[in-house]
Enzyme design. Structure first.
Site, PDB file in Angstrom:
ATOM      1  N   CYS A   1      39.653  -4.076  29.373  1.00  9.00           N
ATOM      2  CA  CYS A   1      40.723  -3.408  30.114  1.00  9.00           C
ATOM      3  C   CYS A   1      40.184  -2.066  30.563  1.00  9.00           C
ATOM      4  CB  CYS A   1      41.947  -3.215  29.217  1.00  9.00           C
ATOM      5  SG  CYS A   1      43.309  -2.369  30.062  1.00  9.00           S
TER       6      CYS A   1
ATOM      7  N   CYS B   1      39.761  -1.136  25.668  1.00 12.60           N
ATOM      8  CA  CYS B   1      40.416  -0.502  26.828  1.00 12.60           C
ATOM      9  C   CYS B   1      39.722   0.813  27.139  1.00 12.60           C
ATOM     10  CB  CYS B   1      41.874  -0.208  26.521  1.00 12.60           C
ATOM     11  SG  CYS B   1      42.800  -1.641  25.969  1.00 12.60           S
TER      12      CYS B   1
ATOM     13  N   CYS C   1      41.179  16.484  34.565  1.00  7.30           N
ATOM     14  CA  CYS C   1      41.787  15.623  35.593  1.00  7.30           C
ATOM     15  C   CYS C   1      42.601  16.458  36.582  1.00  7.30           C
ATOM     16  CB  CYS C   1      42.681  14.586  34.900  1.00  7.30           C
ATOM     17  SG  CYS C   1      43.463  13.454  36.065  1.00  7.30           S
TER      18      CYS C   1
ATOM     19  N   CYS D   1      50.442  15.108  29.806  1.00  7.02           N
ATOM     20  CA  CYS D   1      49.030  14.791  29.526  1.00  7.02           C
ATOM     21  C   CYS D   1      48.166  16.009  29.245  1.00  7.02           C
ATOM     22  CB  CYS D   1      48.447  13.988  30.686  1.00  7.02           C
ATOM     23  SG  CYS D   1      46.778  13.409  30.336  1.00  7.02           S
TER      24      CYS D   1
ATOM     25  N   ARG E   1      53.399  -3.965  24.170  1.00  7.05           N
ATOM     26  CA  ARG E   1      52.598  -3.178  23.223  1.00  7.05           C
ATOM     27  C   ARG E   1      53.359  -1.963  22.703  1.00  7.05           C
ATOM     28  NH1 ARG E   1      48.215  -1.864  25.992  1.00  7.05           N
ATOM     29  NH2 ARG E   1      47.407  -3.936  25.594  1.00  7.05           N
TER      30      ARG E   1
ATOM     31  N   CYS F   1      48.429  -4.480  33.352  1.00  4.28           N
ATOM     32  CA  CYS F   1      48.981  -3.831  32.160  1.00  4.28           C
ATOM     33  C   CYS F   1      49.737  -2.621  32.671  1.00  4.28           C
ATOM     34  CB  CYS F   1      47.843  -3.414  31.222  1.00  4.28           C
ATOM     35  SG  CYS F   1      48.408  -2.437  29.810  1.00  4.28           S
TER      36      CYS F   1
ATOM     37  N   CYS G   1      50.313  15.210  35.494  1.00  2.00           N
ATOM     38  CA  CYS G   1      51.255  14.433  34.669  1.00  2.00           C
ATOM     39  C   CYS G   1      51.709  15.322  33.494  1.00  2.00           C
ATOM     40  CB  CYS G   1      50.574  13.167  34.153  1.00  2.00           C
ATOM     41  SG  CYS G   1      49.752  12.247  35.470  1.00  2.00           S
TER      42      CYS G   1
END
Ligand code: SAM
Ligand code: DTB
Ligand code: SF4
Length: 350
Positions: A143, A112, A68, A75, A275, A203, A72
């Site tokens: 999701c 998801c 990616c 991550c 959650r 979400c 972040c």
């Protein structure tokens, strides 16, 4: 003796209708409550809106892993850090549907699908739409979390019948730049607005344990609760520290502080499903039980999240049995909006 709620809670903290005007002092006062008062208030809010013995079971699937371009700091899928995670291509539609069928057999009611993208490329849209249609046809809630979306991409996902779109704000607006530099907090709010306006359930939540101050935890919940609509689903993740990421050697989370975060989220967003997300692998059963008492009513099931470990079926089944927790049926979230779907029909509950 006056009821506890009158003795200790800030005025309006347990109003029947969700509020969107939380002030910092009110939120900080909630965090500062004695633990018993805070969890009692959270449990009261929870029981007004939900069956306190039901928990929603979601299962994740990494439909495109690693490589990616974003940075972040938590991550392991970012190409900016050397984490040793191999990148993969977008999965084939049928393989995703097969995984979803296995997840359903394992007890999940929502599937998801997550991609390590900054945003989807238009050439990938037909494939992810086919995934939504295929998973929906199994009778599961769908999701997706694919990064930022344009208005057109959001519409296309809504037309395919997507039930929820996950896009986290991750932390407070004040702490955000310490964690991510390649896209702004406002970029995230813009994507959330597109999703909301397209009528797809939002979400959105964030991560605890990234070195943020107490005021950032309050700031993150304020940013979520003061949106024009509360996200229908609010994931609270405990950082899964991964080697090679800037946050890979973060200090372990204080369990009681994490339970407080869940409780304050429950009070501020009383009709949303909250959650208990990443990080259960590192939590004791007792800590998870406290999170449920504090109003958490959703978890990720299965032995993997996207790329990191999760407790798995045997452990979770035993824990739910010991706690007397039942599965929340699909589409039982009272705040959920019906999905559009290409044929205009609302997906019926299983
Ligand atoms: N690439 C897309 C995006 O960032 O929007 C979707 C996938 S991304 C993995 C979804 C969310 O997972 C992040 O926003 C973050 O809140 C959470 N997450 C990622 N890595 C995590 C970790 N190591 N520990 C806890 N939560 C994590
Ligand atoms: C969310 O808030 N947590 C999930 C989901 N949304 C996509 C992701 C957790 C990821 C944890 C790290 C991993 O397994 O890669
Ligand atoms: Fe990419 Fe999402 Fe990981 Fe950020 S959280 S690096 S956008 S996969």
């Amino acid at each position: 003796m006056a009821p506890l709620t009158e003795q200790h809670l800030p005025a309006d903290a347990l109003e029947a209708e969700p509020r969107h005007n939380w002030a910092r002092e009110e939120v900080e006062a909630l965090f500062a409550l004695p633990f018993a008062d805070l969890t009692f208030a959270a449990q009261t809010a929870h029981r007004k809106n939900f069956d306190a013995n039901e928990v929603q079971f979601s299962q994740l699937c990494s439909i495109k892993t690693g490589g990616c371009p974003e940075d972040c700091g938590y991550c392991n899928q970012s190409s900016k850090f050397d984490t040793g995670l191999p990148a993969s291509k977008l999965m084939e539609v049928q393989k995703v549907i097969d995984e979803a069928a296995r997840a359903k057999e394992g007890g999940a009611t929502r599937f998801c699908m997550g991609a390590a993208w900054r945003e989807p490329k238009d050439r990938d849209m037909a494939t992810v739409e086919a995934m939504v249609r295929g998973v929906k046809a199994l009778g599961m809630e769908t999701c997706m979390t694919l990064g930022m979306l344009s208005t057109e991409q959001t519409e296309r996902l809504g037309d395919a019948g997507l039930d929820y779109y996950n896009h986290n704000i991750d932390t407070s607006p004040e702490y955000y730049d310490q964690v991510i530099t390649t896209r702004t907090f406002q970029d995230r709010l813009d994507t959330l607005a597109r999703v909301r306006e397209a009528g797809i359930n939002v979400c959105s939540g964030g991560i605890v344990g990234m070195g943020e101050a107490d005021s950032d935890r309050a700031g993150m919940l304020m940013a979520l609760a003061n949106l024009p609509e509360h996200p229908q689903s609010v994931p609270i993740n405990a950082l899964m520290p991964t080697t090679g990421t800037p946050l890979g050697s973060s200090d372990a989370l204080n369990p009681i502080e994490f339970v407080r975060m869940i409780a304050v989220a429950r009070i501020m967003m009383p009709k949303s499903v909250v959650r208990l997300s990443a990080g259960r692998e590192n939590m004791s059963d007792e800590m998870q039980a406290l999170c449920f008492l504090a109003g958490a009513n959703s978890i990720f099931v299965g032995d993997k999240l996207l790329t990191t470990a999760n407790p798995g079926k045997d452990h979770d089944e035993a824990l739910m049995e010991r706690l007397g927790i039942r599965s929340m049926p699909a589409h039982a979230n009272p705040s959920e909006k019906p999905s559009r779907g290409s044929d205009g029909r609302v997906q019926a509950a299983e």
